[in-house]
Design a protein around this motif. Sequence first.
Motif, PDB file in Angstrom:
ATOM      1  N   ALA A  36       1.323  -1.591  -0.451  1.00 23.15           N
ATOM      2  CA  ALA A  36      -0.446   0.113   0.322  1.00 23.15           C
ATOM      3  C   ALA A  36       0.872   1.531  -0.066  1.00 23.15           C
ATOM      4  N   ALA A  37       1.979   1.398   0.834  1.00 27.72           N
ATOM      5  CA  ALA A  37       3.007   2.532   0.732  1.00 27.72           C
ATOM      6  C   ALA A  37       3.536   2.910  -0.379  1.00 27.72           C
ATOM      7  N   ASN A  38       3.669   2.021  -1.102  1.00 28.37           N
ATOM      8  CA  ASN A  38       4.346   2.215  -3.181  1.00 28.37           C
ATOM      9  C   ASN A  38       2.755   2.656  -4.149  1.00 28.37           C
ATOM     10  N   CYS A  39       1.429   2.517  -3.647  1.00 31.86           N
ATOM     11  CA  CYS A  39      -0.090   2.141  -4.411  1.00 31.86           C
ATOM     12  C   CYS A  39      -0.105   3.214  -4.882  1.00 31.86           C
ATOM     13  N   TRP A  40      -0.627   4.873  -3.353  1.00 24.61           N
ATOM     14  CA  TRP A  40      -1.234   5.532  -3.875  1.00 24.61           C
ATOM     15  C   TRP A  40      -0.363   6.796  -4.521  1.00 24.61           C
ATOM     16  N   ARG A  41      -0.696   7.463  -5.695  1.00 29.12           N
ATOM     17  CA  ARG A  41       0.094   7.899  -6.584  1.00 29.12           C
ATOM     18  C   ARG A  41      -1.397   9.449  -6.938  1.00 29.12           C
ATOM     19  N   ILE A  42      -0.608  10.328  -7.125  1.00 27.45           N
ATOM     20  CA  ILE A  42      -1.733  11.160  -7.996  1.00 27.45           C
ATOM     21  C   ILE A  42      -0.742  11.984  -9.192  1.00 27.45           C
ATOM     22  N   GLN A  43      -0.911  12.334 -10.055  1.00 27.20           N
ATOM     23  CA  GLN A  43      -0.319  12.896 -11.228  1.00 27.20           C
ATOM     24  C   GLN A  43       1.284  11.813 -11.132  1.00 27.20           C
ATOM     25  N   ARG A  44       1.149  10.365 -11.589  1.00 25.29           N
ATOM     26  CA  ARG A  44       2.027   9.810 -11.092  1.00 25.29           C
ATOM     27  C   ARG A  44       3.802   9.822 -10.162  1.00 25.29           C
ATOM     28  N   GLN A  45       2.966  10.864  -8.979  1.00 26.99           N
ATOM     29  CA  GLN A  45       3.590  10.636  -7.594  1.00 26.99           C
ATOM     30  C   GLN A  45       3.675  10.195  -6.469  1.00 26.99           C
ATOM     31  N   ARG A  46       4.088   9.733  -5.920  1.00 26.56           N
ATOM     32  CA  ARG A  46       3.643   8.581  -4.844  1.00 26.56           C
ATOM     33  C   ARG A  46       3.264   9.233  -3.664  1.00 26.56           C
ATOM     34  N   ILE A  47       2.469   9.256  -2.816  1.00 27.96           N
ATOM     35  CA  ILE A  47       1.871  10.499  -1.671  1.00 27.96           C
ATOM     36  C   ILE A  47       1.899   9.346  -0.383  1.00 27.96           C
ATOM     37  N   PRO A  48       2.847   9.791   0.591  1.00 28.19           N
ATOM     38  CA  PRO A  48       3.380   8.545   1.397  1.00 28.19           C
ATOM     39  C   PRO A  48       2.539   9.230   2.524  1.00 28.19           C
ATOM     40  N   ILE A  49       2.510   8.019   3.257  1.00 25.97           N
ATOM     41  CA  ILE A  49       1.348   6.944   3.912  1.00 25.97           C
ATOM     42  C   ILE A  49       2.068   7.681   5.448  1.00 25.97           C
ATOM     43  N   VAL A  50       1.475   9.215   6.755  1.00 27.90           N
ATOM     44  CA  VAL A  50       2.417   9.152   7.200  1.00 27.90           C
ATOM     45  C   VAL A  50       1.386   8.745   8.439  1.00 27.90           C
ATOM     46  N   ARG A  51       2.735   8.962   9.474  1.00 27.65           N
ATOM     47  CA  ARG A  51       1.604   8.628  10.957  1.00 27.65           C
ATOM     48  C   ARG A  51       1.087  10.271  11.560  1.00 27.65           C
ATOM     49  N   GLN A  52       1.381  11.109  11.371  1.00 27.06           N
ATOM     50  CA  GLN A  52       0.845  11.799  11.807  1.00 27.06           C
ATOM     51  C   GLN A  52       1.194  13.460  10.816  1.00 27.06           C
ATOM     52  N   TYR A  53      -0.309  14.656  10.254  1.00 24.75           N
ATOM     53  CA  TYR A  53      -0.410  14.868   9.065  1.00 24.75           C
ATOM     54  C   TYR A  53      -1.155  16.862   9.826  1.00 24.75           C
ATOM     55  N   THR A  54      -0.673  17.395   9.605  1.00 27.04           N
ATOM     56  CA  THR A  54      -1.279  18.917  10.056  1.00 27.04           C
ATOM     57  C   THR A  54      -2.123  19.282   8.900  1.00 27.04           C
ATOM     58  N   TYR A  55      -3.059  19.402   8.990  1.00 25.27           N
ATOM     59  CA  TYR A  55      -4.067  20.413   7.917  1.00 25.27           C
ATOM     60  C   TYR A  55      -4.770  21.067   8.431  1.00 25.27           C
ATOM     61  N   LEU A  56      -4.642  22.406   7.885  1.00 29.50           N
ATOM     62  CA  LEU A  56      -5.267  24.072   8.501  1.00 29.50           C
ATOM     63  C   LEU A  56      -4.607  23.969   9.697  1.00 29.50           C
ATOM     64  N   GLY A  57      -3.471  23.713  10.786  1.00 26.52           N
ATOM     65  CA  GLY A  57      -2.524  23.998  11.350  1.00 26.52           C
ATOM     66  C   GLY A  57      -2.864  22.876  12.248  1.00 26.52           C
ATOM     67  N   VAL A  58      -3.546  21.638  12.325  1.00 25.80           N
ATOM     68  CA  VAL A  58      -4.325  21.415  13.283  1.00 25.80           C
ATOM     69  C   VAL A  58      -3.643  20.172  13.565  1.00 25.80           C
ATOM     70  N   LEU A  59      -2.596  19.426  14.246  1.00 28.54           N
ATOM     71  CA  LEU A  59      -2.268  18.183  14.066  1.00 28.54           C
ATOM     72  C   LEU A  59      -3.295  16.605  14.521  1.00 28.54           C
ATOM     73  N   LEU A  60      -2.764  15.813  13.143  1.00 27.10           N
ATOM     74  CA  LEU A  60      -3.869  14.360  12.766  1.00 27.10           C
ATOM     75  C   LEU A  60      -3.289  13.735  13.304  1.00 27.10           C
ATOM     76  N   ASP A  61      -3.496  12.750  14.108  1.00 26.13           N
ATOM     77  CA  ASP A  61      -2.553  11.497  13.847  1.00 26.13           C
ATOM     78  C   ASP A  61      -3.830  10.188  13.505  1.00 26.13           C
ATOM     79  N   SER A  62      -3.899   8.820  13.250  1.00 22.07           N
ATOM     80  CA  SER A  62      -4.586   7.574  12.277  1.00 22.07           C
ATOM     81  C   SER A  62      -6.175   7.936  14.120  1.00 22.07           C
ATOM     82  N   GLU A  63      -5.181   8.343  14.898  1.00 16.56           N
ATOM     83  CA  GLU A  63      -6.871   7.912  15.966  1.00 16.56           C
ATOM     84  C   GLU A  63      -7.866   9.004  15.574  1.00 16.56           C
ATOM     85  N   LEU A  64      -7.190  10.049  15.684  1.00 19.69           N
ATOM     86  CA  LEU A  64      -7.567  11.272  15.084  1.00 19.69           C
ATOM     87  C   LEU A  64      -8.550  11.785  16.998  1.00 19.69           C
TER      88      LEU A  64
END
Length: 176
Positions: free
Chosen positions: A49-77
């Motif tokens: 799965a880590a190699n599969c998710w792409r957009i415009q032929r570029q791999r999208i990394p799978i992350v443990r945390q992500y900051t969206y609109l200034g709010v830090l999110l994790d897999s459990e929200l």
Amino acid sequence: DTESMGRLNALLSAWMQRHAMSVNVPKCGLLPIKGFHLGSEPCGRRRTAANCWRIQRQRIPIVRQYTYLGVLLDSELSVDTMMEGRLKKASKVLPMIAHWTHAHSVPTYLRVMVVRAVYTVSLLYGTEIHGGSQQRLASSQLRLNRLLRCCLGVSSASHGQSSSGIDSLCLYREFN
């Protein structure tokens, strides 16, 4: 499901190409939410799965945390993770305004305005999600009280009722 996700991804890439749009993939991340399976079917059985998710032929990394609109999110929200992110942001702001809050040559109302406009905004952005929980907001309130005491020239070592008679409730009423 992963098959419809793959189709949606292909449609999105085609639409973006047709309209000459691009994605800044280094700023993207795929955050798996607990209870949802990313799967690897769109890329075939040999790939992960880590190699599969792409957009415009570029791999999208799978992350443990992500900051969206200034709010830090994790897999459990997790709200605690969000709060931790806000505290880190506010901690970075504090040294930038320290000269204002400690400068007794600056009128108190201006020092408080700086705290409100800069520090409080950084500290409390997105905290509606916390639901006003006193337990979750206690750390933020403690930091804010210390900073306001500093603006007033009161020892930050005092908690609750200070030797000068300024308690947290009075600070809240005075500066709100």
